[in-house]
Scaffold this active site. Sequence first.
Site, mmCIF file in Angstrom:
data_model
loop_
_atom_site.group_PDB
_atom_site.id
_atom_site.type_symbol
_atom_site.label_atom_id
_atom_site.label_comp_id
_atom_site.label_asym_id
_atom_site.label_seq_id
_atom_site.Cartn_x
_atom_site.Cartn_y
_atom_site.Cartn_z
ATOM 1 N N ARG A 95 2.117 2.507 -19.407
ATOM 2 C CA ARG A 95 2.934 3.655 -19.845
ATOM 3 C C ARG A 95 4.146 3.833 -18.946
ATOM 4 O O ARG A 95 5.209 4.277 -19.388
ATOM 5 C CB ARG A 95 2.106 4.924 -20.003
ATOM 6 N N LYS B 33 -6.066 12.083 -15.844
ATOM 7 C CA LYS B 33 -6.057 10.794 -15.132
ATOM 8 C C LYS B 33 -6.266 11.112 -13.653
ATOM 9 O O LYS B 33 -5.611 12.005 -13.104
ATOM 10 C CB LYS B 33 -4.723 10.069 -15.327
HETATM 11 N N1 LIG Z 1 7.183 7.335 -11.849
HETATM 12 C C1 LIG Z 1 6.015 6.964 -12.291
HETATM 13 O O1 LIG Z 1 5.571 7.374 -13.354
HETATM 14 C C2 LIG Z 1 5.211 5.998 -11.483
HETATM 15 C C3 LIG Z 1 4.035 5.461 -12.006
HETATM 16 C C4 LIG Z 1 3.332 4.526 -11.263
HETATM 17 C C5 LIG Z 1 3.781 4.159 -10.007
HETATM 18 N N2 LIG Z 1 4.918 4.725 -9.518
HETATM 19 C C6 LIG Z 1 5.426 4.348 -8.192
HETATM 20 O O2 LIG Z 1 5.912 3.010 -8.252
HETATM 21 C C7 LIG Z 1 5.915 2.456 -6.935
HETATM 22 C C8 LIG Z 1 5.417 1.011 -6.984
HETATM 23 O O3 LIG Z 1 4.084 0.981 -7.424
HETATM 24 P P1 LIG Z 1 3.291 -0.410 -7.578
HETATM 25 O O4 LIG Z 1 2.006 -0.062 -8.224
HETATM 26 O O5 LIG Z 1 4.147 -1.425 -8.198
HETATM 27 O O6 LIG Z 1 3.035 -0.779 -6.052
HETATM 28 P P2 LIG Z 1 2.724 -2.223 -5.423
HETATM 29 O O7 LIG Z 1 2.100 -1.972 -4.119
HETATM 30 O O8 LIG Z 1 2.019 -3.059 -6.417
HETATM 31 O O9 LIG Z 1 4.188 -2.843 -5.196
HETATM 32 C C9 LIG Z 1 5.114 -2.280 -4.324
HETATM 33 C C10 LIG Z 1 5.923 -3.403 -3.699
HETATM 34 O O10 LIG Z 1 7.046 -2.827 -3.008
HETATM 35 C C11 LIG Z 1 7.317 -3.663 -1.894
HETATM 36 N N3 LIG Z 1 8.196 -2.942 -0.965
HETATM 37 C C12 LIG Z 1 7.881 -1.939 -0.113
HETATM 38 N N4 LIG Z 1 8.990 -1.527 0.532
HETATM 39 C C13 LIG Z 1 10.020 -2.268 0.071
HETATM 40 C C14 LIG Z 1 11.406 -2.316 0.354
HETATM 41 N N5 LIG Z 1 11.976 -1.507 1.248
HETATM 42 N N6 LIG Z 1 12.175 -3.235 -0.310
HETATM 43 C C15 LIG Z 1 11.614 -4.087 -1.207
HETATM 44 N N7 LIG Z 1 10.303 -4.083 -1.518
HETATM 45 C C16 LIG Z 1 9.514 -3.186 -0.880
HETATM 46 C C17 LIG Z 1 5.932 -3.997 -1.343
HETATM 47 O O11 LIG Z 1 5.974 -5.132 -0.512
HETATM 48 C C18 LIG Z 1 5.160 -4.225 -2.643
HETATM 49 O O12 LIG Z 1 5.167 -5.592 -3.026
HETATM 50 C C19 LIG Z 1 5.051 3.395 -6.087
HETATM 51 O O13 LIG Z 1 5.902 4.174 -5.273
HETATM 52 C C20 LIG Z 1 4.379 4.291 -7.095
HETATM 53 O O14 LIG Z 1 4.088 5.573 -6.614
HETATM 54 C C21 LIG Z 1 5.634 5.629 -10.226
#
Ligand SMILES: NC(=O)c1ccc[n+]([C@@H]2O[C@H](COP(=O)([O-])OP(=O)(O)OC[C@H]3O[C@@H](n4cnc5c(N)ncnc54)[C@H](O)[C@@H]3O)[C@@H](O)[C@H]2O)c1
Length: 343
Positions: A123, A79
Site C-alpha cells: 500500500r 495494523k
Molecule cells: N510513509 C509511509 O506510509 C511509510 C510506510 C512504510 C515505511 N515508511 C518509512 O520508509 C522508510 C524505509 O523503510 P524500509 O522498510 O524500506 O526500510 P529498510 O530498512 O528496508 O531500508 C532502508 C534503507 O535505507 C538505507 N539508508 C539509511 N540511511 C541512509 C542514507 N542516509 N542514505 C541512503 N540510504 C540510507 C539503509 O541502509 C537501508 O538499506 C522508513 O523510514 C519507514 O519508516 C513510510
Amino acid sequence: MDSNILFLSQEDVKSCGGLNMENAINTMEQVFSIHDKGDYVLPNKTTLRWGDRDSESIFGRINSMPGYIGGDFNASGIKWISGAPQNPFKYDLPRAAGIIILNDPETLMPVAVMDGTLISSMRTGANSGVVARYLARKDSQKLGLIGAGVQNRTQLLALYSVLPELNEVKITDLDNSRAQAFANEMSKIVPIPIKVVDTAEEAVRASDVFVTATVTKEPIIKSDWVEEGSLYIHVGSHECEFDVIHKSNKVVVDDWSELKHRGVETISIMYEENEFEETSLYSELGEIVNNKRKGREDNQERIYFNSVGMGIEDIALASQIYKLAKQQNIGQLLSLWNKPEFV
Ligand SMILES: NC(=O)c1ccc[n+]([C@@H]2O[C@H](COP(=O)([O-])OP(=O)(O)OC[C@H]3O[C@@H](n4cnc5c(N)ncnc54)[C@H](O)[C@@H]3O)[C@@H](O)[C@H]2O)c1
C-alpha cells in the site's frame, strides 16, 4: 454464532492477489477519495518507542494504527507494525513486520488476523503510484531511489506501473551491497536498466521523479539538486533539508492532521519550528483525486509529496484480501472459544 478467525500467512495474502500492484494502486485511489469525503475514522497513530524521536532510528518502534473506512469497504481493524532498523543487518529480517486484525462491521468481533508486512509495503508503494498519476510529469523517464530497502522495492513496482516512459532507475544506499542486491533482484522484475550510484546527489540530479525511503535521522536531500519539473516522493521521516520544501511549488500530503500528530517527518518538524505555515500546504491528495484541486499544471513545477501512512489504507487492502480468501477457502480457521465463558 461462531467465533472463527481466519488466519492468513504472507503466502496466503499472496495467493489472494497481495502482490497485484495495479489493484493496490486503484484501491489506494479509492481510499484517498473516501478520505477526502470524510467517510472514515482514523484515531491518531500511537507509537511505542524507547526514548525520544531520534531513538526510533536506533532502537526502532511499534506503531498501532486503527481505523474504519466506509464506501464499498465498510471495514474496521488495526495494523500493529514494528520497525527495527537493525533487523536486515543483524538478523536477516525485514525492518518492518506487522499483523492486521479485521473486525466484523456489525458484531465488531475480530474475524481475521493476517500478515500485514506485505500489505503495508504494497500500500505504501501503491500510494506513490496514485501520487505519480496526478503529480508526476506524464513523460517522466528517470527515477532516482534513495534507500535500497523494502519500501523502495514496492515504490519501483508502483512507479513502473504508472509511468509508461520510465527508462532508467538509479538506486543508492549507504550500504552499497544493499544497492547492488536491489538492482540484481529488481531488474528481474522490472524490464528497465537499474543503475547503482554512489551518492544521493547522483540519484536526485536529472531525475524526473525521486523517492527517499531510508531510516536516516539526518536530512539527505539538498534543494540545489532538485530539478525543475520533478516530483519528490518523501516516504521516510526526516530526509530533506527544509529548503527543499520551501522551494517546492506545490506541497501535498496524505493527511495533514496525522502528520502534525506524528511529528517525525521533515514537514512536521518544520511546522513545529515555525518553518512551515499551514497555509503553505497546497492540498491533501484526496482533494486532487476528487478533482477539487488541480494536480500537476505544467512541466516546470517542483512538486513535493509526503505521506505519514494511514491505517485505513492497510484495512482497505486487507478487507479485499479477506473477502477473496473466504471465497477461495484460503487460510486457516482458528477459534477464539467453543462457547464464551460469560455473555
Ligand atoms: N510513509 C509511509 O506510509 C511509510 C510506510 C512504510 C515505511 N515508511 C518509512 O520508509 C522508510 C524505509 O523503510 P524500509 O522498510 O524500506 O526500510 P529498510 O530498512 O528496508 O531500508 C532502508 C534503507 O535505507 C538505507 N539508508 C539509511 N540511511 C541512509 C542514507 N542516509 N542514505 C541512503 N540510504 C540510507 C539503509 O541502509 C537501508 O538499506 C522508513 O523510514 C519507514 O519508516 C513510510
